[in-house]
Design an enzyme around this catalytic site. Structure first.
Site, PDB file in Angstrom:
ATOM      1  N   LYS A 226      14.808  17.039 -14.449  1.00  0.00           N
ATOM      2  CA  LYS A 226      13.872  17.378 -13.380  1.00  0.00           C
ATOM      3  C   LYS A 226      14.457  17.039 -12.006  1.00  0.00           C
ATOM      4  CE  LYS A 226       9.800  16.359 -16.229  1.00  0.00           C
ATOM      5  NZ  LYS A 226       9.107  17.628 -16.411  1.00  0.00           N
ATOM      6  N   CYS A 364       0.392  19.551 -20.139  1.00  0.00           N
ATOM      7  CA  CYS A 364       0.494  18.322 -20.934  1.00  0.00           C
ATOM      8  C   CYS A 364      -0.372  17.210 -20.364  1.00  0.00           C
ATOM      9  CB  CYS A 364       1.929  17.817 -21.036  1.00  0.00           C
ATOM     10  SG  CYS A 364       3.032  18.969 -21.823  1.00  0.00           S
TER      11      CYS A 364
END
Ligand SMILES: Cc1ncc(COP(=O)(O)O)c(C=O)c1O
Lengths: 406, 141
Positions: A226, A364
């Site tokens: 990320k 999520c």
């Protein structure tokens, strides 16, 4: 200093890609970022120049590889302002970092009746490991609740933290709402009652300056993929005093100092927590990703992305029936929204056909979706290479697909 | 009545009129909006096909050896896909369904909707259609 976004874009060959015949606009950086040439070249060079296993053999190839690997540990230490290199553990990612602490810290410090405080805005990977652990050890999960605007109700901490509290788990930046939590304040409240804090930094280190020592975080976890680095590598920072008291997470090579059939004595930290051959290439290729962030300057990145956030938020708010989830006063470049009467999945699918990559779904974070009573959102999330022109294209495309879907 | 294969060919031909992806999807949305809604009572857990991002309901009835399907989704694109599936499968005998090869979704290039991990319910819906066919087939024999 000027923020030279064109120079940054030139490092990312993938951004020149066309999808469905349209120039790519990549706004799904919170899920994973694209990789710069520096990272790609490093990976290639490693395999063509000096690859070997680390910490083991006494030959040139292994030595060079070990040096490269360990120098990234120094780089990470410096990047997040950790006190020492031994406090940096390489893992597979944020998820594994959280599981490591849950299992290992849990074994030593969590027992029947213990309480673990987890915030309501956590990604599943900073929630499920604690739940599993609590289940196994007869402990209880206590919720640190959120307010409607997407800020945590930190004023409740003094009540929530009791003599039974063993750990507080909280995200630095929310992957859905973009909220930058007041970490220093949360950590201070926890420490006043001697409770350590595990911080999920997966959405923070690539966007804002982070100094774990200044924050006084006990654990801090993040993922390389990320932050413009490779997949399959993550970091767990842990204060020495905790890591030394925690039992190993997994057994194997690398993490032992002496093994007989009866008994094994373990290595010192960090190796105690790095059983087996790690993701050598991945760790080494994380080096240039960190270097890119540092050269660009985290302050500059934060300012640039904040500008993108404001620019985009402002334009979105003009659209009829659009609701933004998460309007905290401190926000990073993440916007979750829905448009009245349109399913987020439809919006995402249609935007994709215009070349714009966004994320749709629950991200999520089911408890967060339940809080807002929605099935999901559309989420745009910015990175170092995004521009206001891309936002213009996104807004224009959004207007077009909304017309088709209404 | 046309065969399952013939209906698939019809669908492919209709979509081939549109070159641009936006136009293909505009047509899919149109189809979605034309789907006969199912009643609120029928939108129950029993008829719900668990998909991750969008919800899909499928109702089956058997009349004189043929299975009639009705379906809906809360996402209009998925509803368009549902419309296509209903067109292909509704009114068929269990045997026809069980012996069919579904290829039109692949051929249309909408396969992103079929990958199991995207789990928008389409794959689950195809499975459910087959399960109904198997169940009714057993009841017959
Ligand atoms: C806030 C947050 N925590 C944890 C994770 C999990 O990261 P990883 O899948 O790299 O372990 C993510 C990534 O989706 C995230 O956004």
């Amino acid at each position: 200093m000027e923020y030279d976004v064109n120079k940054i874009r030139s490092y990312f060959p993938v951004l020149k890609q066309q999808v469905y015949g349209k120039p790519l606009v990549y706004f799904d950086n919170a899920a994973s970022t694209q990789k710069p040439v520096q990272v790609l070249l490093k990976t290639g060079r490693l395999y063509t120049e000096f690859y070997g296993n680390i910490h083991r053999a006494a030959h040139y190839m292994a030595d060079k590889t070990t040096d490269a690997f360990e120098s990234v540990r120094d780089q990470v230490q410096q990047f997040i302002g950790a006190g020492s290199r031994e406090e940096i553990i390489f893992t597979k990612g944020t998820t594994e970092s959280a599981n490591l602490v849950a299992a290992s810290f849990g074994e030593q410090f969590i027992s029947p009746g213990s309480e673990i405080i987890v915030s309501e805005m956590e990604h599943h990977s900073n929630m499920v490991p604690w739940q599993l652990n609590a289940l196994k050890r007869g402990a209880k999960i206590v919720k640190l609740p959120m307010s409607r605007n997407g800020e945590l109700q930190t004023s409740l901490l003094s009540e929530l933290i009791t003599s039974k509290t063993r750990l507080l788990a909280v995200t630095h930046v929310s992957n859905v709402l973009g909220t930058i939590n007041p970490l220093a304040q949360i950590i201070d409240a926890a420490h006043r009652k001697n409770v350590p804090v595990f911080v999920d930094g997966a959405q923070a280190v690539q966007h804002i300056p982070v100094n774990v020592k200044a924050l006084d975080a006990d654990f801090y976890a993040f993922s390389a993929h990320k932050m413009y680095g490779p997949n399959g590598v993550g970091v767990l920072y842990g204060k020495r005093k905790w890591l030394e008291q925690m039992p190993p997470y997994q057994g194997g090579g690398e993490m032992i100092s002496e093994v007989t059939f009866e008994k094994t004595t373990f290595s010192e930290i960090p190796f105690k927590f790095e059983a087996g051959t790690p993701n050598i290439t991945g760790v080494i290729a994380l080096g240039p990703a960190i270097a890119l962030l540092q050269e660009t300057g985290m302050e500059h990145i934060a300012a640039w992305e904040h500008q993108l956030l404001d620019y985009c938020t402002h334009q979105l708010k003009e659209l009829e029936g659009l609701v933004i989830y998460g309007e905290a006063s401190q926000k990073s470049g993440v916007i979750s929204f829905n448009i009245d009467g349109i399913h987020p999945f439809d919006l995402g699918t249609m935007l994709d056909k215009t070349g714009i990559a966004v994320r749709t779904g629950h991200h999520c974070a089911d408890p967060l979706m339940s809080y807002f009573n929605i099935p999901g959102t559309v989420r745009v999330s910015f990175g170092i290479y995004n521009t206001t022109e891309e936002i213009d294209r996104f807004i224009e495309a959004l207007k077009r697909v909304v017309k088709m879907l209404k | 009545m046309k065969t399952i294969e013939e209906v698939q060919q019809d669908i492919l031909e209709e979509f081939s009129l549109y070159e641009d992806w936006m136009d293909k999807y505009a047509y899919l949305i149109e189809l979605g909006n034309s789907v006969e809604p199912i009643s609120a009572v029928e939108k129950n857990d029993q008829n719900l096909i668990k998909g991750c991002q969008s919800r899909v309901w499928l109702v089956a009835e058997k009349k004189e050896g043929h299975i009639y399907f009705r379906g809906e989704s809360d996402a209009v694109i998925v509803k368009g896909l549902v419309a296509l599936l209903l067109r292909v499968f509704s009114g068929r005998t269990p045997g026809e369904i069980l012996h069919s090869q579904v290829h039109f979704i692949d051929d249309l290039g909408l396969t992103q909707h079929l990958s199991p991990t995207r789990s928008n319910g389409l794959l689950a819906m195809m499975k459910q259609i087959r399960l109904y066919a198997v169940a009714y087939d057993r009841l017959d024999n």
